[in-house]
Write an enzyme that holds these catalytic residues in place. Structure first.
Site, PDB file in Angstrom:
ATOM      1  N   GLY A 115      31.235  -2.120 -31.344  1.00  0.00           N
ATOM      2  CA  GLY A 115      32.567  -2.690 -31.546  1.00  0.00           C
ATOM      3  C   GLY A 115      32.709  -4.057 -30.897  1.00  0.00           C
ATOM      4  O   GLY A 115      31.800  -4.539 -30.195  1.00  0.00           O
ATOM      5  N   ASP A 116      33.824  -4.725 -31.197  1.00  0.00           N
ATOM      6  CA  ASP A 116      34.165  -6.028 -30.614  1.00  0.00           C
ATOM      7  C   ASP A 116      33.142  -7.111 -30.936  1.00  0.00           C
ATOM      8  O   ASP A 116      32.948  -8.051 -30.151  1.00  0.00           O
ATOM      9  CB  ASP A 116      34.340  -5.918 -29.089  1.00  0.00           C
ATOM     10  CG  ASP A 116      35.427  -4.936 -28.712  1.00  0.00           C
ATOM     11  OD1 ASP A 116      36.366  -4.761 -29.515  1.00  0.00           O
ATOM     12  OD2 ASP A 116      35.343  -4.342 -27.625  1.00  0.00           O
ATOM     13  N   LYS A 142      34.690  -9.052 -35.630  1.00  0.00           N
ATOM     14  CA  LYS A 142      35.040  -8.751 -37.023  1.00  0.00           C
ATOM     15  C   LYS A 142      36.321  -9.481 -37.441  1.00  0.00           C
ATOM     16  O   LYS A 142      36.402 -10.041 -38.527  1.00  0.00           O
ATOM     17  CB  LYS A 142      35.242  -7.224 -37.203  1.00  0.00           C
ATOM     18  CG  LYS A 142      33.982  -6.421 -36.905  1.00  0.00           C
ATOM     19  CD  LYS A 142      34.234  -4.927 -36.939  1.00  0.00           C
ATOM     20  CE  LYS A 142      35.085  -4.395 -35.812  1.00  0.00           C
ATOM     21  NZ  LYS A 142      34.496  -4.472 -34.474  1.00  0.00           N
ATOM     22  N   GLY A 174      40.934  -3.650 -31.726  1.00  0.00           N
ATOM     23  CA  GLY A 174      41.633  -4.881 -31.332  1.00  0.00           C
ATOM     24  C   GLY A 174      40.856  -6.022 -31.953  1.00  0.00           C
ATOM     25  O   GLY A 174      39.721  -6.286 -31.542  1.00  0.00           O
ATOM     26  N   HIS A 175      41.407  -6.645 -32.979  1.00  0.00           N
ATOM     27  CA  HIS A 175      40.700  -7.707 -33.696  1.00  0.00           C
ATOM     28  C   HIS A 175      41.365  -9.048 -33.402  1.00  0.00           C
ATOM     29  O   HIS A 175      42.546  -9.235 -33.684  1.00  0.00           O
ATOM     30  CB  HIS A 175      40.693  -7.408 -35.202  1.00  0.00           C
ATOM     31  CG  HIS A 175      39.899  -6.172 -35.551  1.00  0.00           C
ATOM     32  ND1 HIS A 175      39.733  -5.708 -36.823  1.00  0.00           N
ATOM     33  CD2 HIS A 175      39.196  -5.317 -34.755  1.00  0.00           C
ATOM     34  CE1 HIS A 175      38.975  -4.615 -36.796  1.00  0.00           C
ATOM     35  NE2 HIS A 175      38.651  -4.359 -35.562  1.00  0.00           N
ATOM     36  N   GLN A 189      35.745  -0.731 -35.094  1.00  0.00           N
ATOM     37  CA  GLN A 189      34.701  -0.217 -34.199  1.00  0.00           C
ATOM     38  C   GLN A 189      33.334  -0.747 -34.665  1.00  0.00           C
ATOM     39  O   GLN A 189      33.271  -1.803 -35.267  1.00  0.00           O
ATOM     40  CB  GLN A 189      34.707   1.307 -34.123  1.00  0.00           C
ATOM     41  CG  GLN A 189      35.900   1.909 -33.389  1.00  0.00           C
ATOM     42  CD  GLN A 189      37.190   1.912 -34.188  1.00  0.00           C
ATOM     43  OE1 GLN A 189      37.246   2.463 -35.265  1.00  0.00           O
ATOM     44  NE2 GLN A 189      38.232   1.311 -33.658  1.00  0.00           N
ATOM     45  N   GLY A 229      41.997  -4.085 -22.275  1.00  0.00           N
ATOM     46  CA  GLY A 229      41.788  -5.036 -21.182  1.00  0.00           C
ATOM     47  C   GLY A 229      40.661  -4.623 -20.244  1.00  0.00           C
ATOM     48  O   GLY A 229      40.388  -5.301 -19.252  1.00  0.00           O
TER      49      GLY A 229
HETATM   50  P1  GDP Z   1      36.484  -7.371 -33.111  1.00  0.00           P
HETATM   51  O1  GDP Z   1      37.063  -6.124 -32.554  1.00  0.00           O
HETATM   52  O2  GDP Z   1      35.150  -7.142 -33.726  1.00  0.00           O
HETATM   53  O3  GDP Z   1      37.404  -8.093 -34.053  1.00  0.00           O
HETATM   54  O4  GDP Z   1      36.229  -8.330 -31.866  1.00  0.00           O
HETATM   55  P2  GDP Z   1      37.260  -8.620 -30.651  1.00  0.00           P
HETATM   56  O5  GDP Z   1      38.334  -9.497 -31.123  1.00  0.00           O
HETATM   57  O6  GDP Z   1      37.639  -7.350 -29.977  1.00  0.00           O
HETATM   58  O7  GDP Z   1      36.288  -9.333 -29.622  1.00  0.00           O
HETATM   59  C1  GDP Z   1      35.608 -10.497 -29.934  1.00  0.00           C
HETATM   60  C2  GDP Z   1      36.002 -11.559 -28.886  1.00  0.00           C
HETATM   61  O8  GDP Z   1      35.094 -12.630 -28.969  1.00  0.00           O
HETATM   62  C3  GDP Z   1      37.357 -12.160 -29.118  1.00  0.00           C
HETATM   63  O9  GDP Z   1      37.922 -12.508 -27.886  1.00  0.00           O
HETATM   64  C4  GDP Z   1      37.063 -13.397 -29.956  1.00  0.00           C
HETATM   65  O10 GDP Z   1      38.055 -14.403 -29.812  1.00  0.00           O
HETATM   66  C5  GDP Z   1      35.778 -13.830 -29.345  1.00  0.00           C
HETATM   67  N1  GDP Z   1      34.829 -14.519 -30.242  1.00  0.00           N
HETATM   68  C6  GDP Z   1      34.552 -14.268 -31.545  1.00  0.00           C
HETATM   69  N2  GDP Z   1      33.533 -15.048 -31.959  1.00  0.00           N
HETATM   70  C7  GDP Z   1      33.158 -15.793 -30.913  1.00  0.00           C
HETATM   71  C8  GDP Z   1      32.148 -16.775 -30.711  1.00  0.00           C
HETATM   72  O11 GDP Z   1      31.353 -17.095 -31.586  1.00  0.00           O
HETATM   73  N3  GDP Z   1      32.058 -17.321 -29.456  1.00  0.00           N
HETATM   74  C9  GDP Z   1      32.881 -16.979 -28.442  1.00  0.00           C
HETATM   75  N4  GDP Z   1      32.719 -17.572 -27.274  1.00  0.00           N
HETATM   76  N5  GDP Z   1      33.858 -16.071 -28.604  1.00  0.00           N
HETATM   77  C10 GDP Z   1      33.972 -15.477 -29.812  1.00  0.00           C
HETATM   78  P1  IMO Z   2      37.137  -2.745 -32.481  1.00  0.00           P
HETATM   79  O1  IMO Z   2      37.587  -2.474 -33.898  1.00  0.00           O
HETATM   80  C1  IMO Z   2      35.111  -1.337 -28.897  1.00  0.00           C
HETATM   81  C2  IMO Z   2      35.393   2.931 -27.995  1.00  0.00           C
HETATM   82  C3  IMO Z   2      36.172   3.332 -26.764  1.00  0.00           C
HETATM   83  C4  IMO Z   2      35.457   4.614 -26.384  1.00  0.00           C
HETATM   84  C5  IMO Z   2      35.119   5.221 -27.739  1.00  0.00           C
HETATM   85  C6  IMO Z   2      36.109   6.281 -28.223  1.00  0.00           C
HETATM   86  O2  IMO Z   2      38.036  -3.644 -31.734  1.00  0.00           O
HETATM   87  O3  IMO Z   2      35.703  -3.171 -32.473  1.00  0.00           O
HETATM   88  P2  IMO Z   2      38.602   6.219 -29.152  1.00  0.00           P
HETATM   89  O4  IMO Z   2      39.839   5.597 -28.600  1.00  0.00           O
HETATM   90  O5  IMO Z   2      38.220   5.713 -30.509  1.00  0.00           O
HETATM   91  O6  IMO Z   2      38.629   7.708 -29.116  1.00  0.00           O
HETATM   92  O7  IMO Z   2      37.431   5.772 -28.133  1.00  0.00           O
HETATM   93  O8  IMO Z   2      35.083   4.142 -28.673  1.00  0.00           O
HETATM   94  N1  IMO Z   2      36.136   2.081 -28.962  1.00  0.00           N
HETATM   95  C7  IMO Z   2      35.925   0.782 -29.128  1.00  0.00           C
HETATM   96  N2  IMO Z   2      35.106  -0.065 -28.469  1.00  0.00           N
HETATM   97  N3  IMO Z   2      35.834  -1.783 -29.947  1.00  0.00           N
HETATM   98  C8  IMO Z   2      36.636  -0.944 -30.623  1.00  0.00           C
HETATM   99  O9  IMO Z   2      37.279  -1.310 -31.761  1.00  0.00           O
HETATM  100  C9  IMO Z   2      36.736   0.395 -30.202  1.00  0.00           C
HETATM  101  N4  IMO Z   2      37.445   1.466 -30.624  1.00  0.00           N
HETATM  102  C10 IMO Z   2      37.062   2.504 -29.864  1.00  0.00           C
HETATM  103  O10 IMO Z   2      36.085   2.353 -25.761  1.00  0.00           O
HETATM  104  O11 IMO Z   2      34.240   4.305 -25.748  1.00  0.00           O
HETATM  105 MG    MG Z   3      37.880  -5.410 -30.742  1.00  0.00          MG
END
Ligand code: GDP
Ligand code: IMO
Ligand code: MG
Length: 424
Positions: A12-13, A16, A40-41, A224, A302
């Site tokens: 995840g994270d 996307k 959290g996107h 995720q 966070g």
């Molecule tokens: P998602 O859940 O896959 O949409 O990703 P998140 O938003 O949770 O986490 C990605 C984090 O990386 C966010 O804070 C974005 O603003 C940041 N981010 C995305 N692409 C880049 C990149 O190429 N470089 C840096 N430094 N940050 C990035």
């Molecule tokens: P995005 O879409 C990162 C992780 C949680 C935990 C496990 C199970 O932003 O990439 P849950 O609440 O689904 O029962 O938690 O999955 N988790 C994520 N980690 N990015 C996410 O979503 C996540 N959604 C759930 O931290 O380990």
């Molecule tokens: Mg995220």
């Protein structure tokens, strides 16, 4: 017209939200197919940062319709907060945001059950986001859940009361002390339901299949990542939905033969938030540096994200399971300044060298085996074309492409929409 998928390939994270936002101008419809407010996107453009949890990441584009599919679980309270945050942007939400009648609802007691289950597990806890995801999907597969479409029925409050009553009994069964004021939670919940009911509820599978017939372009947005998938992730440290490509079929009602490109998103290194195995995790200054430069804190909770080197064994596994056709490498800028970079190319597993992602990964049965590559010093964040990328980064990219056998088409060099380099 085929439906393209966009999925996270790690835990995840991966970024996307950013890439959906970048790609949305090419699509008529963006559709979320699983997960819920555990996601959290993050989107950054025009100097503003937006974090979306349930609402698809195409919401800011003028023409795109955003669909919350049947595979998603919705917490009306969080959904309302997301809508409140969007109010200042004057978007025509009623025309741009459609909700599947078959999406399941997260009730306040689902959240309480999530907290009770995690507390009862103690040290073995999943590290859930505590958004009620697991208990809601349990009710869905247990055939007890409440769906968005139920809100159009006269007796929906009775059904709500019956399910809540059952949940309260289940809560008592957990031998833990969870403090709550149900009245307060319900006031907030019913208020949020009123807001949700103002949006169009649709048969999203019918809507999407008609759109396919009409040659509309559709991008399915995953939440995720593949290593959190209920079947293929690091079970039991996973989420409760199918985060892989198959989840787009069941979560939207789209047949497999309607899927076109599968975009796989990964970070140039690896992060994980919550508990569970992570073979390439770093506990040294390299990991600290990734966390600091990459601002690795969860967009939903966070919490600090754990950081480590890129794991190509895991990445290749995710590429295979999803049928990825194009890769997008995120956060390359965060690796600037490392003299040497390591990538994991095999595991020592129970005394043997293996190249596949095994059944059970535990810290004492898997040791990553690394290949060392040269790092680069240059600041990438202002670069705009692929041919200006440093030679060592180009070699890093080539190494990954050769290993996973899929081309990297986008290299992200910063969080802003504009910091995105396309490779042909
Ligand atoms: P998602 O859940 O896959 O949409 O990703 P998140 O938003 O949770 O986490 C990605 C984090 O990386 C966010 O804070 C974005 O603003 C940041 N981010 C995305 N692409 C880049 C990149 O190429 N470089 C840096 N430094 N940050 C990035
Ligand atoms: P995005 O879409 C990162 C992780 C949680 C935990 C496990 C199970 O932003 O990439 P849950 O609440 O689904 O029962 O938690 O999955 N988790 C994520 N980690 N990015 C996410 O979503 C996540 N959604 C759930 O931290 O380990
Ligand atoms: Mg995220």
């Amino acid at each position: 017209m085929a439906v393209n998928l966009l999925l996270g390939l790690q835990w995840g994270d991966e970024g996307k939200g950013k890439i959906v936002d970048v790609l949305t101008s090419n699509y008529d419809i963006i559709a979320r197919f699983q997960g819920g407010p555990n996601a959290g996107h993050t989107l950054i453009f025009d100097g503003h940062k937006h974090v979306l949890h349930t609402i698809p990441s195409g919401i800011f584009h003028e023409n795109a319709v955003n669909v919350v599919g049947n595979g998603v679980v919705i917490d009306p309270v969080i959904f309302k907060k997301e809508l409140d945050n969007l109010a200042k942007f004057n978007l025509d939400i009623n025309a741009k945001l459609l909700i599947s009648k078959k999406a399941h609802l997260i009730l306040p007691t689902h959240r309480l059950l999530d907290a009770a289950s995690e507390t009862a597990k103690g040290k073995a806890k999943i590290g859930s986001t505590l958004k009620g995801i697991g208990p809601t999907y349990m009710d869905k597969t247990g055939r007890n859940g409440m769906r968005v479409g139920d809100l159009e029925m006269k007796n929906w409050k009775e059904r709500y009361q019956a399910l809540t009553k059952k949940h309260l009994k289940m809560l008592a069964f957990f031998d833990v002390d969870i403090q709550f004021d149900l009245k307060e939670l319900e006031t907030e919940f019913f208020d949020a339901i009123d807001t949700l009911k103002k949006l169009p509820f649709i048969d999203s599978e019918v809507y999407l299949n008609n759109a396919i017939k009409q040659q509309k372009t559709i991008l399915a947005e995953g939440a995720q990542g593949s290593l959190l998938d209920i079947d293929f992730g690091t079970y039991p440290f996973v989420t409760s939905s199918t985060t892989t490509a198959a989840g787009a079929c069941t979560g939207l009602g789209i047949a497999p033969n309607k899927i076109g490109e599968v975009f796989g998103i990964f970070k140039a290194y690896t992060t994980r938030v919550g508990s569970g195995p992570f073979p390439t995790e770093l506990f040294d200054e390299n990991g600290e540096r990734m966390a600091k430069v990459g601002h690795e804190f969860g967009a939903t909770t966070g919490r600090p994200r754990r950081c480590g080197w890129l794991d190509l064994v895991a990445l290749k596994y995710a590429v295979q399971i999803n049928g990825v056709t194009q890769l997008m490498m995120m956060k390359s800028d965060v690796l600037s300044g490392f003299t040497k970079l390591k990538v994991c190319t095999s595991y020592k597993y129970q005394g043997e060298i293996i190249n596949h992602f095994p059944y059970n990964i535990e810290s004492d049965n898997v040791t990553p085996i690394y290949t060392e590559l040269n790092g680069w010093k240059e600041d990438l964040t202002t670069m705009t074309t692929a041919n200006t990328l440093p030679k060592a980064l180009q070699e890093y990219i080539k190494f990954i492409e050769d290993y996973v056998e899929v081309p990297i088409k986008i290299v992200s060099v910063g969080p802003d929409r504009k910091q995105t380099i396309t490779r042909l």
